[in-house]
Design a protein around this motif. Sequence first.
Motif, PDB file in Angstrom:
ATOM      1  N   SER A 352      37.755  27.762  61.046  1.00 49.63           N
ATOM      2  CA  SER A 352      37.848  28.945  60.190  1.00 49.63           C
ATOM      3  C   SER A 352      36.770  28.839  59.120  1.00 49.63           C
ATOM      4  O   SER A 352      36.533  27.755  58.583  1.00 49.63           O
ATOM      5  CB  SER A 352      39.228  28.986  59.525  1.00 49.63           C
ATOM      6  OG  SER A 352      39.196  29.866  58.428  1.00 49.63           O
ATOM      7  N   ASN A 353      36.143  29.959  58.798  1.00 47.23           N
ATOM      8  CA  ASN A 353      35.201  29.927  57.674  1.00 47.23           C
ATOM      9  C   ASN A 353      35.742  30.705  56.483  1.00 47.23           C
ATOM     10  O   ASN A 353      34.996  31.115  55.600  1.00 47.23           O
ATOM     11  CB  ASN A 353      33.815  30.447  58.091  1.00 47.23           C
ATOM     12  CG  ASN A 353      33.874  31.888  58.560  1.00 47.23           C
ATOM     13  OD1 ASN A 353      34.955  32.471  58.664  1.00 47.23           O
ATOM     14  ND2 ASN A 353      32.724  32.475  58.823  1.00 47.23           N
ATOM     15  N   GLU A 354      37.088  30.914  56.468  1.00 43.78           N
ATOM     16  CA  GLU A 354      37.666  31.696  55.363  1.00 43.78           C
ATOM     17  C   GLU A 354      37.608  30.909  54.054  1.00 43.78           C
ATOM     18  O   GLU A 354      37.711  29.685  54.027  1.00 43.78           O
ATOM     19  CB  GLU A 354      39.118  32.081  55.676  1.00 43.78           C
ATOM     20  CG  GLU A 354      40.082  30.922  55.629  1.00 43.78           C
ATOM     21  CD  GLU A 354      41.538  31.324  55.891  1.00 43.78           C
ATOM     22  OE1 GLU A 354      41.809  32.511  56.107  1.00 43.78           O
ATOM     23  OE2 GLU A 354      42.388  30.414  55.877  1.00 43.78           O
ATOM     24  N   LEU A 355      37.413  31.654  52.982  1.00 34.72           N
ATOM     25  CA  LEU A 355      37.429  31.071  51.642  1.00 34.72           C
ATOM     26  C   LEU A 355      38.295  31.984  50.779  1.00 34.72           C
ATOM     27  O   LEU A 355      38.009  33.188  50.670  1.00 34.72           O
ATOM     28  CB  LEU A 355      36.000  30.986  51.087  1.00 34.72           C
ATOM     29  CG  LEU A 355      35.803  30.156  49.824  1.00 34.72           C
ATOM     30  CD1 LEU A 355      36.092  28.682  50.082  1.00 34.72           C
ATOM     31  CD2 LEU A 355      34.381  30.309  49.292  1.00 34.72           C
ATOM     32  N   ALA A 356      39.351  31.429  50.214  1.00 33.77           N
ATOM     33  CA  ALA A 356      40.283  32.261  49.441  1.00 33.77           C
ATOM     34  C   ALA A 356      40.970  31.405  48.386  1.00 33.77           C
ATOM     35  O   ALA A 356      41.062  30.179  48.519  1.00 33.77           O
ATOM     36  CB  ALA A 356      41.332  32.888  50.362  1.00 33.77           C
ATOM     37  N   VAL A 357      41.428  32.070  47.346  1.00 30.84           N
ATOM     38  CA  VAL A 357      42.173  31.408  46.271  1.00 30.84           C
ATOM     39  C   VAL A 357      43.579  31.996  46.264  1.00 30.84           C
ATOM     40  O   VAL A 357      43.733  33.222  46.310  1.00 30.84           O
ATOM     41  CB  VAL A 357      41.508  31.655  44.898  1.00 30.84           C
ATOM     42  CG1 VAL A 357      42.352  31.059  43.771  1.00 30.84           C
ATOM     43  CG2 VAL A 357      40.099  31.077  44.872  1.00 30.84           C
ATOM     44  N   MET A 358      44.585  31.142  46.252  1.00 29.33           N
ATOM     45  CA  MET A 358      45.965  31.631  46.255  1.00 29.33           C
ATOM     46  C   MET A 358      46.667  31.245  44.958  1.00 29.33           C
ATOM     47  O   MET A 358      46.494  30.133  44.454  1.00 29.33           O
ATOM     48  CB  MET A 358      46.735  31.042  47.447  1.00 29.33           C
ATOM     49  CG  MET A 358      48.125  31.635  47.602  1.00 29.33           C
ATOM     50  SD  MET A 358      48.930  31.125  49.139  1.00 29.33           S
ATOM     51  CE  MET A 358      49.553  29.524  48.649  1.00 29.33           C
ATOM     52  N   VAL A 359      47.445  32.175  44.431  1.00 28.57           N
ATOM     53  CA  VAL A 359      48.288  31.911  43.263  1.00 28.57           C
ATOM     54  C   VAL A 359      49.718  32.245  43.660  1.00 28.57           C
ATOM     55  O   VAL A 359      50.008  33.390  44.015  1.00 28.57           O
ATOM     56  CB  VAL A 359      47.866  32.779  42.053  1.00 28.57           C
ATOM     57  CG1 VAL A 359      48.698  32.404  40.819  1.00 28.57           C
ATOM     58  CG2 VAL A 359      46.379  32.624  41.751  1.00 28.57           C
ATOM     59  N   ASP A 360      50.589  31.268  43.662  1.00 25.66           N
ATOM     60  CA  ASP A 360      52.008  31.486  43.964  1.00 25.66           C
ATOM     61  C   ASP A 360      52.799  31.316  42.675  1.00 25.66           C
ATOM     62  O   ASP A 360      52.852  30.212  42.114  1.00 25.66           O
ATOM     63  CB  ASP A 360      52.508  30.457  44.989  1.00 25.66           C
ATOM     64  CG  ASP A 360      52.226  30.873  46.420  1.00 25.66           C
ATOM     65  OD1 ASP A 360      51.472  31.845  46.622  1.00 25.66           O
ATOM     66  OD2 ASP A 360      52.745  30.220  47.337  1.00 25.66           O
ATOM     67  N   THR A 361      53.409  32.415  42.213  1.00 21.33           N
ATOM     68  CA  THR A 361      54.137  32.359  40.939  1.00 21.33           C
ATOM     69  C   THR A 361      55.635  32.247  41.208  1.00 21.33           C
ATOM     70  O   THR A 361      56.159  32.868  42.140  1.00 21.33           O
ATOM     71  CB  THR A 361      53.880  33.625  40.096  1.00 21.33           C
ATOM     72  OG1 THR A 361      54.422  34.767  40.777  1.00 21.33           O
ATOM     73  CG2 THR A 361      52.393  33.819  39.863  1.00 21.33           C
ATOM     74  N   PHE A 362      56.317  31.454  40.394  1.00 22.28           N
ATOM     75  CA  PHE A 362      57.751  31.244  40.616  1.00 22.28           C
ATOM     76  C   PHE A 362      58.588  32.396  40.053  1.00 22.28           C
ATOM     77  O   PHE A 362      59.707  32.619  40.485  1.00 22.28           O
ATOM     78  CB  PHE A 362      58.200  29.908  40.033  1.00 22.28           C
ATOM     79  CG  PHE A 362      57.357  28.742  40.529  1.00 22.28           C
ATOM     80  CD1 PHE A 362      56.791  28.777  41.803  1.00 22.28           C
ATOM     81  CD2 PHE A 362      57.118  27.628  39.742  1.00 22.28           C
ATOM     82  CE1 PHE A 362      56.010  27.728  42.271  1.00 22.28           C
ATOM     83  CE2 PHE A 362      56.341  26.576  40.203  1.00 22.28           C
ATOM     84  CZ  PHE A 362      55.787  26.625  41.462  1.00 22.28           C
ATOM     85  N   LYS A 363      58.036  33.131  39.069  1.00 23.47           N
ATOM     86  CA  LYS A 363      58.709  34.344  38.582  1.00 23.47           C
ATOM     87  C   LYS A 363      58.015  35.555  39.190  1.00 23.47           C
ATOM     88  O   LYS A 363      56.803  35.512  39.433  1.00 23.47           O
ATOM     89  CB  LYS A 363      58.621  34.424  37.055  1.00 23.47           C
ATOM     90  CG  LYS A 363      59.607  33.549  36.320  1.00 23.47           C
ATOM     91  CD  LYS A 363      59.555  33.861  34.828  1.00 23.47           C
ATOM     92  CE  LYS A 363      60.032  32.688  34.007  1.00 23.47           C
ATOM     93  NZ  LYS A 363      59.405  32.647  32.693  1.00 23.47           N
ATOM     94  N   PRO A 364      58.747  36.661  39.368  1.00 26.86           N
ATOM     95  CA  PRO A 364      58.134  37.855  39.969  1.00 26.86           C
ATOM     96  C   PRO A 364      56.992  38.393  39.103  1.00 26.86           C
ATOM     97  O   PRO A 364      57.022  38.297  37.878  1.00 26.86           O
ATOM     98  CB  PRO A 364      59.282  38.864  40.011  1.00 26.86           C
ATOM     99  CG  PRO A 364      60.528  38.084  39.817  1.00 26.86           C
ATOM    100  CD  PRO A 364      60.178  36.849  39.065  1.00 26.86           C
ATOM    101  N   LEU A 365      56.015  38.970  39.788  1.00 21.85           N
ATOM    102  CA  LEU A 365      54.884  39.586  39.099  1.00 21.85           C
ATOM    103  C   LEU A 365      55.121  41.087  38.953  1.00 21.85           C
ATOM    104  O   LEU A 365      55.631  41.733  39.864  1.00 21.85           O
ATOM    105  CB  LEU A 365      53.601  39.348  39.898  1.00 21.85           C
ATOM    106  CG  LEU A 365      53.084  37.907  39.863  1.00 21.85           C
ATOM    107  CD1 LEU A 365      52.130  37.655  41.022  1.00 21.85           C
ATOM    108  CD2 LEU A 365      52.414  37.595  38.526  1.00 21.85           C
ATOM    109  N   MET A 366      54.726  41.612  37.805  1.00 20.28           N
ATOM    110  CA  MET A 366      54.747  43.064  37.603  1.00 20.28           C
ATOM    111  C   MET A 366      53.372  43.612  37.964  1.00 20.28           C
ATOM    112  O   MET A 366      52.357  42.947  37.760  1.00 20.28           O
ATOM    113  CB  MET A 366      55.079  43.378  36.141  1.00 20.28           C
ATOM    114  CG  MET A 366      56.471  42.896  35.741  1.00 20.28           C
ATOM    115  SD  MET A 366      56.864  43.233  34.012  1.00 20.28           S
ATOM    116  CE  MET A 366      55.967  41.937  33.167  1.00 20.28           C
ATOM    117  N   VAL A 367      53.382  44.817  38.499  1.00 23.32           N
ATOM    118  CA  VAL A 367      52.128  45.446  38.924  1.00 23.32           C
ATOM    119  C   VAL A 367      51.658  46.364  37.795  1.00 23.32           C
ATOM    120  O   VAL A 367      52.449  47.158  37.273  1.00 23.32           O
ATOM    121  CB  VAL A 367      52.344  46.249  40.228  1.00 23.32           C
ATOM    122  CG1 VAL A 367      51.043  46.857  40.706  1.00 23.32           C
ATOM    123  CG2 VAL A 367      52.945  45.349  41.306  1.00 23.32           C
ATOM    124  N   THR A 368      50.401  46.254  37.419  1.00 20.73           N
ATOM    125  CA  THR A 368      49.911  47.020  36.263  1.00 20.73           C
ATOM    126  C   THR A 368      49.286  48.349  36.684  1.00 20.73           C
ATOM    127  O   THR A 368      49.008  48.588  37.865  1.00 20.73           O
ATOM    128  CB  THR A 368      48.848  46.221  35.490  1.00 20.73           C
ATOM    129  OG1 THR A 368      47.665  46.169  36.300  1.00 20.73           O
ATOM    130  CG2 THR A 368      49.325  44.817  35.157  1.00 20.73           C
TER     131      THR A 368
END
Length: 384
Positions: A352-368
């Motif tokens: 795979s040549n994919e490059l990505a950054v992941m953020v996993d938050t333990f509390k829910p995220l609000m959408v702005t």
Amino acid sequence: MPRYHSLGKIPHKRHTQFRKPDGSLYHEQLFGTIGFDGMYSNSYHEHRPTMVKDIKRQYSVAPKIAKENNLQSYRLRGFQVKPENDYLESRKAVLTNSDCSIILSAPKHSLEDYFYKNADADELLFIHKGSGKLRTHLGNLDFKYGDYLLIPRGIIYQIDFDTEDNRLFIVESRRPIYTPKRYRNWFGQHLEHSPFCERDIRVPYELETNDEKGDFLIKVKRKDEIIEMVYASHPFDVVGYDGYNYPYAFSIHDFEPITGRIHQPPPVHQTFETDAFVICSFCPRLYDYHPESIPAPYNHSNIDSDEVLYYVDGDFMSRNDIDAGHISLHPAGIPHGPHPGAVERSIGKKKSNELAVMVDTFKPLMVTEEAMKIADEDYYKSWL
Ligand SMILES: [Fe+2]
């Protein structure tokens, strides 16, 4: 950074007389975290770092929330965020909760007319496009494509960009950001199985020491407001410091992926940790080598965390119609997985040549509201 660093000149003993060539004293500052229990640095200043001359405007920069309780998967087209001249104004929070904000930014101009300090949050800047120099009161760091810049809370900084074409993915964290504890031994040294080690961490190498007095504006961020404070001496007036609390850089290209015979779970990609979220780097790597392996991920429910993936470069094997600069948001409790056709497509592939950054938050995220401007509202139906 859990590693001792010293830059510039410091006295032999802390908290002792350290004098300038004219015989007067330098001004020592202990810069501590987590009360006096966390990492700290001792810095020595030309002038007292306490000389506030004036407090001017105070105004809100709080993200405007469009969806507070969200269970819809979204795709955000990050490169549709419009470039803006000013660094702080260019920062658009797209997802947020009480622990962190995820921000997209396309600043055209260097931050040089004022200084900036985030008094609440560590800032992690991922450089998707652009290069330049991060300038701080504890030294400078050069940066380019693929760099993470970790700026601990309280560090006063400016940024020089080489061109106007800059794209940043920023995580503001009210919880301290560290490298994962499980990668380190009981002395703090990175272990052999860690996907990166001390050699990959770049520490400040250049100290700017300005002796000037005058009016120096620092925009301080506190509780989602900017408070404009004028200081009587140049904020970069440190002649030397030592300790563990300072900004540093790490390139995603220096992350050594861990692979296996069958699909490895996301924690093998972990790069940073807090007690409120994790950050992972998905880097070009060889695929699973069991003869019957399926390199694409399985469907999964990350029941305890919202999952944010920021796509940087390469082919994103598990997704259809995803480009660089896109963000996918998969909320906790809602199963997600490869798009139709992606599993079959992955079989037999070697790398795979994919490059990505992941953020996993333990509390829910609000959408702005800023997110809704660049959102694909139909993404959640893309598995049909
Ligand atoms: Fe996922």
